[in-house]
Design a protein around this motif. Structure first.
Motif, PDB file in Angstrom:
ATOM      1  N   VAL A   1       0.830  -1.209   0.000  1.00  0.00           N
ATOM      2  CA  VAL A   1       0.000   0.000   0.000  1.00  0.00           C
ATOM      3  C   VAL A   1       0.861   1.255   0.000  1.00  0.00           C
ATOM      4  O   VAL A   1       1.919   1.300   0.630  1.00  0.00           O
ATOM      5  N   ILE A   2       0.384   2.242  -0.745  1.00  0.00           N
ATOM      6  CA  ILE A   2       0.994   3.576  -0.723  1.00  0.00           C
ATOM      7  C   ILE A   2      -0.115   4.574  -0.380  1.00  0.00           C
ATOM      8  O   ILE A   2      -1.185   4.574  -1.002  1.00  0.00           O
ATOM      9  N   PHE A   3       0.116   5.364   0.657  1.00  0.00           N
ATOM     10  CA  PHE A   3      -0.823   6.401   1.073  1.00  0.00           C
ATOM     11  C   PHE A   3      -0.510   7.665   0.273  1.00  0.00           C
ATOM     12  O   PHE A   3       0.563   8.261   0.438  1.00  0.00           O
ATOM     13  N   GLY A   4      -1.448   8.045  -0.604  1.00  0.00           N
ATOM     14  CA  GLY A   4      -1.230   9.209  -1.469  1.00  0.00           C
ATOM     15  C   GLY A   4      -1.526  10.513  -0.746  1.00  0.00           C
ATOM     16  O   GLY A   4      -1.967  10.524   0.415  1.00  0.00           O
ATOM     17  N   PRO A   5      -1.335  11.661  -1.455  1.00  0.00           N
ATOM     18  CA  PRO A   5      -1.495  12.975  -0.818  1.00  0.00           C
ATOM     19  C   PRO A   5      -2.906  13.211  -0.288  1.00  0.00           C
ATOM     20  O   PRO A   5      -3.074  13.970   0.674  1.00  0.00           O
ATOM     21  N   GLY A   6      -3.906  12.541  -0.862  1.00  0.00           N
ATOM     22  CA  GLY A   6      -5.289  12.732  -0.414  1.00  0.00           C
ATOM     23  C   GLY A   6      -5.651  11.949   0.832  1.00  0.00           C
ATOM     24  O   GLY A   6      -6.818  11.928   1.237  1.00  0.00           O
ATOM     25  N   THR A   7      -4.672  11.294   1.463  1.00  0.00           N
ATOM     26  CA  THR A   7      -4.946  10.603   2.739  1.00  0.00           C
ATOM     27  C   THR A   7      -4.366  11.387   3.912  1.00  0.00           C
ATOM     28  O   THR A   7      -4.279  10.868   5.027  1.00  0.00           O
ATOM     29  N   GLN A   8      -3.991  12.625   3.643  1.00  0.00           N
ATOM     30  CA  GLN A   8      -3.247  13.379   4.662  1.00  0.00           C
ATOM     31  C   GLN A   8      -4.045  13.645   5.936  1.00  0.00           C
ATOM     32  O   GLN A   8      -5.228  13.995   5.901  1.00  0.00           O
ATOM     33  N   GLY A   9      -3.355  13.506   7.051  1.00  0.00           N
ATOM     34  CA  GLY A   9      -3.845  13.946   8.356  1.00  0.00           C
ATOM     35  C   GLY A   9      -2.897  15.037   8.827  1.00  0.00           C
ATOM     36  O   GLY A   9      -2.964  16.171   8.377  1.00  0.00           O
ATOM     37  N   PRO A  10      -1.908  14.693   9.688  1.00  0.00           N
ATOM     38  CA  PRO A  10      -0.878  15.683  10.009  1.00  0.00           C
ATOM     39  C   PRO A  10      -0.114  16.044   8.719  1.00  0.00           C
ATOM     40  O   PRO A  10       0.052  15.171   7.862  1.00  0.00           O
ATOM     41  N   PRO A  11       0.330  17.283   8.561  1.00  0.00           N
ATOM     42  CA  PRO A  11       0.984  17.669   7.304  1.00  0.00           C
ATOM     43  C   PRO A  11       2.063  16.671   6.876  1.00  0.00           C
ATOM     44  O   PRO A  11       2.935  16.322   7.668  1.00  0.00           O
ATOM     45  N   GLY A  12       1.927  16.185   5.622  1.00  0.00           N
ATOM     46  CA  GLY A  12       2.935  15.274   5.073  1.00  0.00           C
ATOM     47  C   GLY A  12       2.800  13.837   5.537  1.00  0.00           C
ATOM     48  O   GLY A  12       3.590  12.976   5.138  1.00  0.00           O
ATOM     49  N   HIS A  13       1.791  13.567   6.361  1.00  0.00           N
ATOM     50  CA  HIS A  13       1.670  12.219   6.921  1.00  0.00           C
ATOM     51  C   HIS A  13       0.228  11.717   6.826  1.00  0.00           C
ATOM     52  O   HIS A  13      -0.711  12.504   6.740  1.00  0.00           O
TER      53      HIS A  13
ATOM     54  N   GLY B   1       3.367   8.731   0.600  1.00  0.00           N
ATOM     55  CA  GLY B   1       4.196   8.243  -0.506  1.00  0.00           C
ATOM     56  C   GLY B   1       5.108   7.095  -0.129  1.00  0.00           C
ATOM     57  O   GLY B   1       5.721   6.480  -1.002  1.00  0.00           O
ATOM     58  N   ALA B   2       5.207   6.771   1.172  1.00  0.00           N
ATOM     59  CA  ALA B   2       6.094   5.671   1.580  1.00  0.00           C
ATOM     60  C   ALA B   2       5.520   4.329   1.114  1.00  0.00           C
ATOM     61  O   ALA B   2       4.299   4.144   1.093  1.00  0.00           O
ATOM     62  N   ARG B   3       6.396   3.420   0.750  1.00  0.00           N
ATOM     63  CA  ARG B   3       5.953   2.075   0.362  1.00  0.00           C
ATOM     64  C   ARG B   3       5.762   1.247   1.632  1.00  0.00           C
ATOM     65  O   ARG B   3       6.691   1.089   2.413  1.00  0.00           O
ATOM     66  N   CYS B   4       4.542   0.734   1.802  1.00  0.00           N
ATOM     67  CA  CYS B   4       4.195   0.034   3.053  1.00  0.00           C
ATOM     68  C   CYS B   4       3.677  -1.367   2.755  1.00  0.00           C
ATOM     69  O   CYS B   4       3.153  -1.637   1.666  1.00  0.00           O
ATOM     70  N   VAL B   5       3.795  -2.220   3.762  1.00  0.00           N
ATOM     71  CA  VAL B   5       3.249  -3.579   3.686  1.00  0.00           C
ATOM     72  C   VAL B   5       2.287  -3.767   4.851  1.00  0.00           C
ATOM     73  O   VAL B   5       2.546  -3.293   5.958  1.00  0.00           O
ATOM     74  N   VAL B   6       1.169  -4.430   4.581  1.00  0.00           N
ATOM     75  CA  VAL B   6       0.226  -4.796   5.641  1.00  0.00           C
ATOM     76  C   VAL B   6       0.234  -6.308   5.768  1.00  0.00           C
ATOM     77  O   VAL B   6       0.197  -7.028   4.763  1.00  0.00           O
ATOM     78  N   GLU B   7       0.285  -6.762   7.018  1.00  0.00           N
ATOM     79  CA  GLU B   7       0.197  -8.195   7.299  1.00  0.00           C
ATOM     80  C   GLU B   7      -1.045  -8.386   8.164  1.00  0.00           C
ATOM     81  O   GLU B   7      -1.263  -7.606   9.097  1.00  0.00           O
ATOM     82  N   ALA B   8      -1.862  -9.404   7.856  1.00  0.00           N
ATOM     83  CA  ALA B   8      -3.062  -9.639   8.671  1.00  0.00           C
ATOM     84  C   ALA B   8      -3.318 -11.136   8.743  1.00  0.00           C
ATOM     85  O   ALA B   8      -3.174 -11.846   7.742  1.00  0.00           O
ATOM     86  N   TRP B   9      -3.694 -11.593   9.939  1.00  0.00           N
ATOM     87  CA  TRP B   9      -3.851 -13.029  10.153  1.00  0.00           C
ATOM     88  C   TRP B   9      -4.958 -13.295  11.165  1.00  0.00           C
ATOM     89  O   TRP B   9      -5.179 -12.510  12.086  1.00  0.00           O
ATOM     90  N   VAL B  10      -5.642 -14.418  10.988  1.00  0.00           N
ATOM     91  CA  VAL B  10      -6.688 -14.836  11.928  1.00  0.00           C
ATOM     92  C   VAL B  10      -5.993 -15.377  13.167  1.00  0.00           C
ATOM     93  O   VAL B  10      -5.122 -16.242  13.071  1.00  0.00           O
ATOM     94  N   SER B  11      -6.373 -14.843  14.350  1.00  0.00           N
ATOM     95  CA  SER B  11      -5.693 -15.288  15.572  1.00  0.00           C
ATOM     96  C   SER B  11      -6.541 -16.277  16.368  1.00  0.00           C
ATOM     97  O   SER B  11      -5.993 -17.077  17.122  1.00  0.00           O
ATOM     98  N   ALA B  12      -7.867 -16.227  16.241  1.00  0.00           N
ATOM     99  CA  ALA B  12      -8.719 -17.180  16.971  1.00  0.00           C
ATOM    100  C   ALA B  12     -10.105 -17.217  16.342  1.00  0.00           C
ATOM    101  O   ALA B  12     -10.595 -16.202  15.838  1.00  0.00           O
ATOM    102  N   VAL B  13     -10.711 -18.389  16.387  1.00  0.00           N
ATOM    103  CA  VAL B  13     -12.099 -18.536  15.902  1.00  0.00           C
ATOM    104  C   VAL B  13     -12.890 -19.227  16.996  1.00  0.00           C
ATOM    105  O   VAL B  13     -12.481 -20.273  17.502  1.00  0.00           O
ATOM    106  N   ASP B  14     -14.020 -18.585  17.383  1.00  0.00           N
ATOM    107  CA  ASP B  14     -14.869 -19.157  18.434  1.00  0.00           C
ATOM    108  C   ASP B  14     -16.304 -19.025  17.937  1.00  0.00           C
ATOM    109  O   ASP B  14     -16.906 -17.955  18.051  1.00  0.00           O
ATOM    110  N   GLY B  15     -16.828 -20.081  17.352  1.00  0.00           N
ATOM    111  CA  GLY B  15     -18.166 -20.010  16.753  1.00  0.00           C
ATOM    112  C   GLY B  15     -18.179 -18.956  15.653  1.00  0.00           C
ATOM    113  O   GLY B  15     -17.366 -19.010  14.730  1.00  0.00           O
TER     114      GLY B  15
END
Ligand SMILES: CCCCC/C=C\C/C=C\C/C=C\C/C=C\CCCC(=O)SCCNC(=O)CCNC(=O)[C@H](O)C(C)(C)COP(=O)(O)OP(=O)(O)OC[C@H]1O[C@@H](n2cnc3c(N)ncnc32)[C@H](O)[C@@H]1OP(=O)(O)O
Length: 177
Positions: A58-70, A111-125
């Motif tokens: 994922v890359i967060f473009g200029p239209g995702t800005q919160g704090p300036p530049g971030h 603009g930073a190049r980012c990676v997201v990791e996501a995993w199932v940690s538990a299933v209960d019903g």
């Protein structure tokens, strides 16, 4: 808005990853992955084959800005929500989010190049707990971590999406077997 190099980076899986080819009907109006302009969020989804967890670039473009530049915290939470939901779907749980926690650890430069990791940690019903992490693509800096509770719904509620999701994942298995 994105450079050719950024697009190439987004589309290139890392070793042990398979690209998820999600249908247009899932992507086109998606809040998180529906923008193809590069101004907001640019994402590509993958499966981490060894443990069948989810990865996204994922890359967060200029239209995702919160704090300036971030990036805005809500944009990071939305990416984590989507990736964690995707991780549950990828393991056969047709879910929606019921509860979501995000911890913002380091400000994320636009603009930073980012990676997201996501995993199932538990299933209960019907309760599916998922965790996730948003980190630097080429380093160890963690921008945000997430935990969420998802609830499984009757697959009929999702209509054609459930069969589409099974088709996508069985194609992935055929491709990697
Ligand atoms: C969609 C794409 C599919 C394809 C995916 C393929 C590949 C993936 C790759 C890329 C990613 C693409 C998509 C990612 C997919 C999804 C990401 C987006 C996720 C969202 O962004 S989705 C929108 C926000 N989401 C909502 O809009 C939900 C609104 N909500 C409701 O629709 C109901 O509220 C519901 C259904 C949650 C529950 O309702 P219900 O009537 O079915 O069940 P009920 O209330 O009985 O709860 C049953 C048990 O869960 C416990 N429980 C319930 N809620 C709880 C809470 N908040 N905290 C703690 N426990 C809770 C109860 O306490 C009970 O527990 P117990 O059984 O022990 O008593």
């Amino acid at each position: 808005m994105l450079s050719d190099d950024d697009v190439k980076w987004l589309e290139t899986p890392q070793p042990g990853w398979s690209a998820l080819r999600l249908p247009h009907m899932i992507l086109e109006d998606s809040f998180v992955s529906g923008d193809s302009s590069g101004r907001r969020l640019s994402l590509r989804f993958f499966r981490h084959d060894p443990d069948r967890s989810l990865r996204a670039k994922v890359i967060f473009g200029p239209g995702t800005q919160g704090p300036p530049g971030h990036a805005h915290g809500g944009s990071m939470a939305a990416v984590l929500d989507d990736a964690m939901g995707g991780a549950a779907w990828m393991q056969g749980h047709p879910v929606v989010a019921a509860e979501l926690t995000a911890r913002f650890k380091t400000m994320l430069p636009l603009g930073a190049r980012c990676v997201v990791e996501a995993w199932v940690s538990a299933v209960d019903g019907r309760k599916v707990r998922v965790a996730g992490r948003l980190r630097q693509g080429d380093g160890d800096t963690v921008f945000a971590e997430g935990e969420a509770l998802f609830i499984t719904l009757d697959p009929k509620k999702f209509g054609v999406l459930t069969s589409e999701a099974s088709r996508i994942f069985s194609e992935l298995d055929e491709g990697t077997s």
